[in-house]
Write a protein that holds these residues in place. Structure first.
Motif, PDB file in Angstrom:
ATOM      1  N   GLU A  60       8.641  40.517  79.677  1.00  0.00           N
ATOM      2  CA  GLU A  60       7.469  39.693  79.973  1.00  0.00           C
ATOM      3  C   GLU A  60       6.985  38.841  78.806  1.00  0.00           C
ATOM      4  OE1 GLU A  60       4.477  42.301  81.577  1.00  0.00           O
ATOM      5  OE2 GLU A  60       5.587  42.584  83.447  1.00  0.00           O
ATOM      6  N   ILE A  61       7.156  39.331  77.588  1.00  0.00           N
ATOM      7  CA  ILE A  61       6.641  38.586  76.442  1.00  0.00           C
ATOM      8  C   ILE A  61       7.759  38.106  75.524  1.00  0.00           C
ATOM      9  CG2 ILE A  61       5.246  38.734  74.336  1.00  0.00           C
ATOM     10  CD1 ILE A  61       3.172  40.243  75.897  1.00  0.00           C
ATOM     11  N   TYR A  62       8.563  39.026  75.006  1.00  0.00           N
ATOM     12  CA  TYR A  62       9.524  38.662  73.972  1.00  0.00           C
ATOM     13  C   TYR A  62      10.674  37.796  74.456  1.00  0.00           C
ATOM     14  CZ  TYR A  62       7.036  41.990  71.050  1.00  0.00           C
ATOM     15  OH  TYR A  62       6.073  42.653  70.337  1.00  0.00           O
ATOM     16  N   GLU A  63      10.948  37.770  75.739  1.00  0.00           N
ATOM     17  CA  GLU A  63      11.995  36.892  76.268  1.00  0.00           C
ATOM     18  C   GLU A  63      11.438  35.648  76.951  1.00  0.00           C
ATOM     19  OE1 GLU A  63      14.548  39.346  78.701  1.00  0.00           O
ATOM     20  OE2 GLU A  63      15.678  40.026  76.948  1.00  0.00           O
ATOM     21  N   SER A  64      10.124  35.456  76.884  1.00  0.00           N
ATOM     22  CA  SER A  64       9.530  34.274  77.521  1.00  0.00           C
ATOM     23  C   SER A  64       9.835  33.016  76.708  1.00  0.00           C
ATOM     24  CB  SER A  64       8.015  34.449  77.665  1.00  0.00           C
ATOM     25  OG  SER A  64       7.386  34.370  76.397  1.00  0.00           O
ATOM     26  N   ASP A  65       9.914  31.887  77.382  1.00  0.00           N
ATOM     27  CA  ASP A  65      10.174  30.620  76.706  1.00  0.00           C
ATOM     28  C   ASP A  65       9.090  30.311  75.676  1.00  0.00           C
ATOM     29  OD1 ASP A  65      12.498  30.194  78.117  1.00  0.00           O
ATOM     30  OD2 ASP A  65      11.585  28.831  79.581  1.00  0.00           O
ATOM     31  N   ALA A  66       7.836  30.598  76.022  1.00  0.00           N
ATOM     32  CA  ALA A  66       6.732  30.299  75.103  1.00  0.00           C
ATOM     33  C   ALA A  66       6.839  31.136  73.831  1.00  0.00           C
ATOM     34  CB  ALA A  66       5.392  30.539  75.791  1.00  0.00           C
ATOM     35  N   PHE A  67       7.189  32.413  73.960  1.00  0.00           N
ATOM     36  CA  PHE A  67       7.344  33.248  72.772  1.00  0.00           C
ATOM     37  C   PHE A  67       8.533  32.774  71.943  1.00  0.00           C
ATOM     38  CE2 PHE A  67       9.145  36.772  70.373  1.00  0.00           C
ATOM     39  CZ  PHE A  67       8.046  37.136  69.614  1.00  0.00           C
ATOM     40  N   THR A  68       9.629  32.439  72.597  1.00  0.00           N
ATOM     41  CA  THR A  68      10.811  31.966  71.890  1.00  0.00           C
ATOM     42  C   THR A  68      10.480  30.721  71.068  1.00  0.00           C
ATOM     43  OG1 THR A  68      12.285  32.869  73.568  1.00  0.00           O
ATOM     44  CG2 THR A  68      13.180  31.129  72.184  1.00  0.00           C
ATOM     45  N   THR A  69       9.770  29.793  71.663  1.00  0.00           N
ATOM     46  CA  THR A  69       9.380  28.571  70.962  1.00  0.00           C
ATOM     47  C   THR A  69       8.498  28.898  69.762  1.00  0.00           C
ATOM     48  OG1 THR A  69       9.533  27.292  72.998  1.00  0.00           O
ATOM     49  CG2 THR A  69       8.202  26.349  71.224  1.00  0.00           C
ATOM     50  N   TYR A  70       7.524  29.768  69.955  1.00  0.00           N
ATOM     51  CA  TYR A  70       6.617  30.165  68.871  1.00  0.00           C
ATOM     52  C   TYR A  70       7.381  30.897  67.765  1.00  0.00           C
ATOM     53  CZ  TYR A  70       2.829  32.512  66.411  1.00  0.00           C
ATOM     54  OH  TYR A  70       1.978  32.981  65.435  1.00  0.00           O
ATOM     55  N   ALA A  71       8.189  31.858  68.148  1.00  0.00           N
ATOM     56  CA  ALA A  71       8.911  32.676  67.170  1.00  0.00           C
ATOM     57  C   ALA A  71       9.883  31.838  66.354  1.00  0.00           C
ATOM     58  CB  ALA A  71       9.647  33.812  67.874  1.00  0.00           C
ATOM     59  N   ASP A  72      10.535  30.876  66.973  1.00  0.00           N
ATOM     60  CA  ASP A  72      11.480  30.020  66.250  1.00  0.00           C
ATOM     61  C   ASP A  72      10.817  29.346  65.052  1.00  0.00           C
ATOM     62  OD1 ASP A  72      13.618  30.596  67.918  1.00  0.00           O
ATOM     63  OD2 ASP A  72      13.459  28.743  69.078  1.00  0.00           O
ATOM     64  N   LYS A  73       9.550  29.013  65.190  1.00  0.00           N
ATOM     65  CA  LYS A  73       8.841  28.285  64.139  1.00  0.00           C
ATOM     66  C   LYS A  73       8.114  29.201  63.157  1.00  0.00           C
ATOM     67  CE  LYS A  73       8.091  24.436  67.238  1.00  0.00           C
ATOM     68  NZ  LYS A  73       7.164  23.807  68.148  1.00  0.00           N
ATOM     69  N   GLN A  74       7.665  30.369  63.622  1.00  0.00           N
ATOM     70  CA  GLN A  74       6.737  31.179  62.840  1.00  0.00           C
ATOM     71  C   GLN A  74       7.265  32.522  62.348  1.00  0.00           C
ATOM     72  OE1 GLN A  74       3.742  29.905  62.089  1.00  0.00           O
ATOM     73  NE2 GLN A  74       4.118  28.103  63.323  1.00  0.00           N
ATOM     74  N   LEU A  75       8.291  33.058  62.996  1.00  0.00           N
ATOM     75  CA  LEU A  75       8.655  34.455  62.760  1.00  0.00           C
ATOM     76  C   LEU A  75      10.143  34.659  62.515  1.00  0.00           C
ATOM     77  CD1 LEU A  75       6.677  35.947  65.801  1.00  0.00           C
ATOM     78  CD2 LEU A  75       5.951  35.981  63.395  1.00  0.00           C
ATOM     79  N   VAL A  76      10.423  35.741  61.831  1.00  0.00           N
ATOM     80  CA  VAL A  76      11.769  36.296  61.787  1.00  0.00           C
ATOM     81  C   VAL A  76      11.663  37.600  62.579  1.00  0.00           C
ATOM     82  CG1 VAL A  76      13.607  37.214  60.338  1.00  0.00           C
ATOM     83  CG2 VAL A  76      12.232  35.289  59.524  1.00  0.00           C
ATOM     84  N   LEU A  77      12.505  37.763  63.569  1.00  0.00           N
ATOM     85  CA  LEU A  77      12.422  38.905  64.483  1.00  0.00           C
ATOM     86  C   LEU A  77      13.424  39.983  64.097  1.00  0.00           C
ATOM     87  CD1 LEU A  77      12.269  36.822  67.775  1.00  0.00           C
ATOM     88  CD2 LEU A  77      10.346  37.749  66.473  1.00  0.00           C
TER      89      LEU A  77
END
Length: 150
Positions: A60-77
């Motif tokens: 529901e969250i970690y595979e969502s497009d919105a999270f992916t877009t955010y994580a690409d710019k802000q986070l290392v997972l």
């Protein structure tokens, strides 16, 4: 004709579904990447084949497009997975690494557990379980607030 073919290919690439974000399995490598990219680290403890809330949070969250877009710019997972099924077992080396991460960042063995770290591995925030109040937007807001305070 070449222009039409190129345009068709380009439009197909735009319409292609996004891939899920890349979750690393080594915290030391993630720290190096976070330092180089001026990012934070999101460390996710999961039981991928037995923990219902872990599976739901991922979907529901970690595979969502919105999270992916955010994580690409802000986070290392980084994911520290603890599967139970024999067919899903990790290498002995990866299991030992994940257990080491759990000793430091998840000593109570809670699943799911998400920990926000700075590039040096300092804990900035954590989320235990998958409470009903946790939404993608609240998670992003919490990460942004922790980043601003850091």
């Amino acid at each position: 004709m070449k222009t039409v073919l190129a345009l068709t290919l380009f439009l197909n690439l735009l319409a292609a579904p996004r891939l899920a974000p890349l979750w690393q399995t080594n915290l030391e490598q993630a720290k190096n990447e976070a330092k180089a990219g001026h990012k934070l680290i999101l460390l996710y403890f999961s039981g991928s084949d037995w923990c219902g809330p872990c599976i739901k949070l991922k979907k529901e969250i970690y595979e969502s497009d919105a999270f992916t877009t955010y994580a690409d710019k802000q986070l290392v997972l980084v994911r520290a997975d603890f599967p139970r099924a024999k067919k899903n077992q990790l290498s002995a080396e990866q299991t030992a690494h994940n257990e080491s991460l759990a000793e430091r960042y998840n000593p109570d063995g809670q699943f799911p557990m998400t920990v926000l770290l700075d590039a040096n591995g300092k804990v900035l925030r954590n989320w235990s379980g998958y409470p009903a109040s946790l939404t993608l937007q609240s998670l992003i807001n919490d990460i942004d607030a922790a980043a601003a305070a850091h």
